[in-house]
Design a protein around this motif. Sequence first.
Motif, PDB file in Angstrom:
ATOM      1  N   MET A   1       0.843  -1.173   0.000  1.00 18.24           N
ATOM      2  CA  MET A   1       0.000   0.000   0.000  1.00 18.24           C
ATOM      3  C   MET A   1       0.888   1.235   0.000  1.00 18.24           C
ATOM      4  SD  MET A   1      -2.936   0.920   2.662  1.00 18.24           S
ATOM      5  CE  MET A   1      -4.135   2.078   2.170  1.00 18.24           C
ATOM      6  N   ILE A   2       0.544   2.203  -0.838  1.00 17.95           N
ATOM      7  CA  ILE A   2       1.346   3.415  -0.914  1.00 17.95           C
ATOM      8  C   ILE A   2       0.877   4.434   0.115  1.00 17.95           C
ATOM      9  CG2 ILE A   2       1.927   3.112  -3.337  1.00 17.95           C
ATOM     10  CD1 ILE A   2      -0.220   5.164  -4.027  1.00 17.95           C
ATOM     11  N   LYS A   3       1.764   5.341   0.460  1.00 21.30           N
ATOM     12  CA  LYS A   3       1.443   6.392   1.423  1.00 21.30           C
ATOM     13  C   LYS A   3       0.721   7.530   0.706  1.00 21.30           C
ATOM     14  CE  LYS A   3       5.576   5.368   4.021  1.00 21.30           C
ATOM     15  NZ  LYS A   3       6.916   5.819   4.352  1.00 21.30           N
ATOM     16  N   VAL A   4       0.104   8.385   1.484  1.00 23.37           N
ATOM     17  CA  VAL A   4      -0.629   9.526   0.930  1.00 23.37           C
ATOM     18  C   VAL A   4       0.332  10.453   0.176  1.00 23.37           C
ATOM     19  CG1 VAL A   4      -2.023  11.543   1.511  1.00 23.37           C
ATOM     20  CG2 VAL A   4      -2.381   9.397   2.721  1.00 23.37           C
ATOM     21  N   ASP A   6       3.077   9.591  -1.397  1.00 23.05           N
ATOM     22  CA  ASP A   6       3.405   8.962  -2.677  1.00 23.05           C
ATOM     23  C   ASP A   6       2.255   9.110  -3.666  1.00 23.05           C
ATOM     24  OD1 ASP A   6       5.849   8.183  -1.657  1.00 23.05           O
ATOM     25  OD2 ASP A   6       5.149   6.182  -1.085  1.00 23.05           O
ATOM     26  N   TRP A   7       1.027   8.954  -3.172  1.00 27.23           N
ATOM     27  CA  TRP A   7      -0.158   9.114  -4.020  1.00 27.23           C
ATOM     28  C   TRP A   7      -0.198  10.521  -4.622  1.00 27.23           C
ATOM     29  CZ3 TRP A   7      -4.510  12.306  -3.239  1.00 27.23           C
ATOM     30  CH2 TRP A   7      -5.591  12.043  -4.064  1.00 27.23           C
ATOM     31  N   ALA A   8       0.066  11.517  -3.783  1.00 26.31           N
ATOM     32  CA  ALA A   8       0.048  12.907  -4.256  1.00 26.31           C
ATOM     33  C   ALA A   8       1.178  13.163  -5.256  1.00 26.31           C
ATOM     34  CB  ALA A   8       0.157  13.855  -3.069  1.00 26.31           C
ATOM     35  N   GLU A   9       2.347  12.591  -4.997  1.00 32.75           N
ATOM     36  CA  GLU A   9       3.484  12.767  -5.909  1.00 32.75           C
ATOM     37  C   GLU A   9       3.221  12.115  -7.262  1.00 32.75           C
ATOM     38  OE1 GLU A   9       7.411  13.941  -7.047  1.00 32.75           O
ATOM     39  OE2 GLU A   9       5.997  14.626  -5.536  1.00 32.75           O
ATOM     40  N   ILE A  10       2.615  10.949  -7.269  1.00 31.79           N
ATOM     41  CA  ILE A  10       2.275  10.268  -8.525  1.00 31.79           C
ATOM     42  C   ILE A  10       1.331  11.136  -9.344  1.00 31.79           C
ATOM     43  CG2 ILE A  10       0.988   8.315  -9.502  1.00 31.79           C
ATOM     44  CD1 ILE A  10       2.087   6.647  -7.122  1.00 31.79           C
ATOM     45  N   GLY A  29      10.031   3.387  -7.968  1.00 35.19           N
ATOM     46  CA  GLY A  29      10.315   2.004  -7.602  1.00 35.19           C
ATOM     47  C   GLY A  29       9.081   1.206  -7.245  1.00 35.19           C
ATOM     48  N   ILE A  30       7.975   1.476  -7.947  1.00 31.16           N
ATOM     49  CA  ILE A  30       6.725   0.753  -7.714  1.00 31.16           C
ATOM     50  C   ILE A  30       6.207   0.202  -9.040  1.00 31.16           C
ATOM     51  CG2 ILE A  30       6.060   2.010  -5.638  1.00 31.16           C
ATOM     52  CD1 ILE A  30       4.328   3.805  -7.308  1.00 31.16           C
ATOM     53  N   SER A  31       5.185  -0.621  -8.974  1.00 30.91           N
ATOM     54  CA  SER A  31       4.612  -1.254 -10.153  1.00 30.91           C
ATOM     55  C   SER A  31       3.819  -0.254 -10.996  1.00 30.91           C
ATOM     56  CB  SER A  31       3.693  -2.389  -9.696  1.00 30.91           C
ATOM     57  OG  SER A  31       2.918  -2.864 -10.765  1.00 30.91           O
ATOM     58  N   LYS A  32       3.765  -0.527 -12.317  1.00 29.35           N
ATOM     59  CA  LYS A  32       2.941   0.307 -13.196  1.00 29.35           C
ATOM     60  C   LYS A  32       1.473   0.203 -12.814  1.00 29.35           C
ATOM     61  CE  LYS A  32       4.211  -1.501 -17.026  1.00 29.35           C
ATOM     62  NZ  LYS A  32       4.330  -1.859 -18.442  1.00 29.35           N
ATOM     63  N   ASN A  33       1.040  -0.976 -12.366  1.00 26.79           N
ATOM     64  CA  ASN A  33      -0.356  -1.153 -11.963  1.00 26.79           C
ATOM     65  C   ASN A  33      -0.672  -0.312 -10.725  1.00 26.79           C
ATOM     66  OD1 ASN A  33      -0.899  -2.903 -14.026  1.00 26.79           O
ATOM     67  ND2 ASN A  33      -0.432  -4.726 -12.832  1.00 26.79           N
ATOM     68  N   THR A  34       0.289  -0.168  -9.823  1.00 22.67           N
ATOM     69  CA  THR A  34       0.093   0.674  -8.645  1.00 22.67           C
ATOM     70  C   THR A  34      -0.059   2.127  -9.063  1.00 22.67           C
ATOM     71  OG1 THR A  34       1.432  -0.860  -7.343  1.00 22.67           O
ATOM     72  CG2 THR A  34       1.061   1.326  -6.413  1.00 22.67           C
ATOM     73  N   VAL A  35       0.746   2.565 -10.021  1.00 22.15           N
ATOM     74  CA  VAL A  35       0.651   3.938 -10.529  1.00 22.15           C
ATOM     75  C   VAL A  35      -0.708   4.148 -11.188  1.00 22.15           C
ATOM     76  CG1 VAL A  35       1.612   5.602 -12.167  1.00 22.15           C
ATOM     77  CG2 VAL A  35       3.137   4.151 -10.837  1.00 22.15           C
ATOM     78  N   ASP A  42      -9.866   8.719  -6.771  1.00 20.55           N
ATOM     79  CA  ASP A  42     -10.191  10.125  -6.526  1.00 20.55           C
ATOM     80  C   ASP A  42      -9.768  10.580  -5.137  1.00 20.55           C
ATOM     81  OD1 ASP A  42     -11.301  10.432  -9.030  1.00 20.55           O
ATOM     82  OD2 ASP A  42     -13.286   9.831  -8.357  1.00 20.55           O
ATOM     83  N   THR A  43      -9.676   9.642  -4.214  1.00 18.36           N
ATOM     84  CA  THR A  43      -9.300   9.979  -2.847  1.00 18.36           C
ATOM     85  C   THR A  43      -7.991   9.289  -2.485  1.00 18.36           C
ATOM     86  OG1 THR A  43     -10.563   8.115  -1.980  1.00 18.36           O
ATOM     87  CG2 THR A  43     -11.707  10.227  -2.126  1.00 18.36           C
ATOM     88  N   PRO A  44      -7.247   9.851  -1.541  1.00 21.79           N
ATOM     89  CA  PRO A  44      -6.002   9.203  -1.137  1.00 21.79           C
ATOM     90  C   PRO A  44      -6.261   7.848  -0.484  1.00 21.79           C
ATOM     91  CG  PRO A  44      -6.415  11.167   0.186  1.00 21.79           C
ATOM     92  CD  PRO A  44      -7.476  11.098  -0.847  1.00 21.79           C
ATOM     93  N   PRO A  45      -5.260   6.981  -0.489  1.00 17.44           N
ATOM     94  CA  PRO A  45      -5.450   5.655   0.105  1.00 17.44           C
ATOM     95  C   PRO A  45      -5.629   5.751   1.612  1.00 17.44           C
ATOM     96  CG  PRO A  45      -3.149   5.983  -0.478  1.00 17.44           C
ATOM     97  CD  PRO A  45      -3.912   7.149  -1.024  1.00 17.44           C
ATOM     98  N   LYS A  46      -6.432   4.837   2.147  1.00 14.87           N
ATOM     99  CA  LYS A  46      -6.691   4.825   3.580  1.00 14.87           C
ATOM    100  C   LYS A  46      -6.611   3.382   4.054  1.00 14.87           C
ATOM    101  CE  LYS A  46      -9.988   6.288   7.059  1.00 14.87           C
ATOM    102  NZ  LYS A  46     -11.280   6.872   7.336  1.00 14.87           N
ATOM    103  N   TYR A  47      -5.854   3.163   5.107  1.00 13.98           N
ATOM    104  CA  TYR A  47      -5.699   1.822   5.650  1.00 13.98           C
ATOM    105  C   TYR A  47      -6.949   1.451   6.421  1.00 13.98           C
ATOM    106  CZ  TYR A  47      -3.894  -2.117   8.289  1.00 13.98           C
ATOM    107  OH  TYR A  47      -3.718  -3.350   8.842  1.00 13.98           O
TER     108      TYR A  47
END
Length: 58
Positions: A1-4, A6-10, A29-35, A42-47
């Motif tokens: 799981m990526i951090k918030v 990282d999500w914003a940077e992507i 250094g992450i997968s293309k599917n993750t990108v 639409d929203t940042p990831p949440k654990y």
Amino acid sequence: MIKVEDWAEIRRLHRAEAMPIKAIARRMGISKNTVKSALAADTPPKYRRPGKGSIADA
């Protein structure tokens, strides 16, 4: 799981800098599917952890 962060940077690299998905994946250094999933969200990831319940539950 990526951090918030990282999500914003992507999203910034893809939208503001017009960087391709493959280059973002290589740079971070992450997968293309993750990108791809980060760009589609639409929203940042949440654990989320499922509730375990308690001993008193039936």
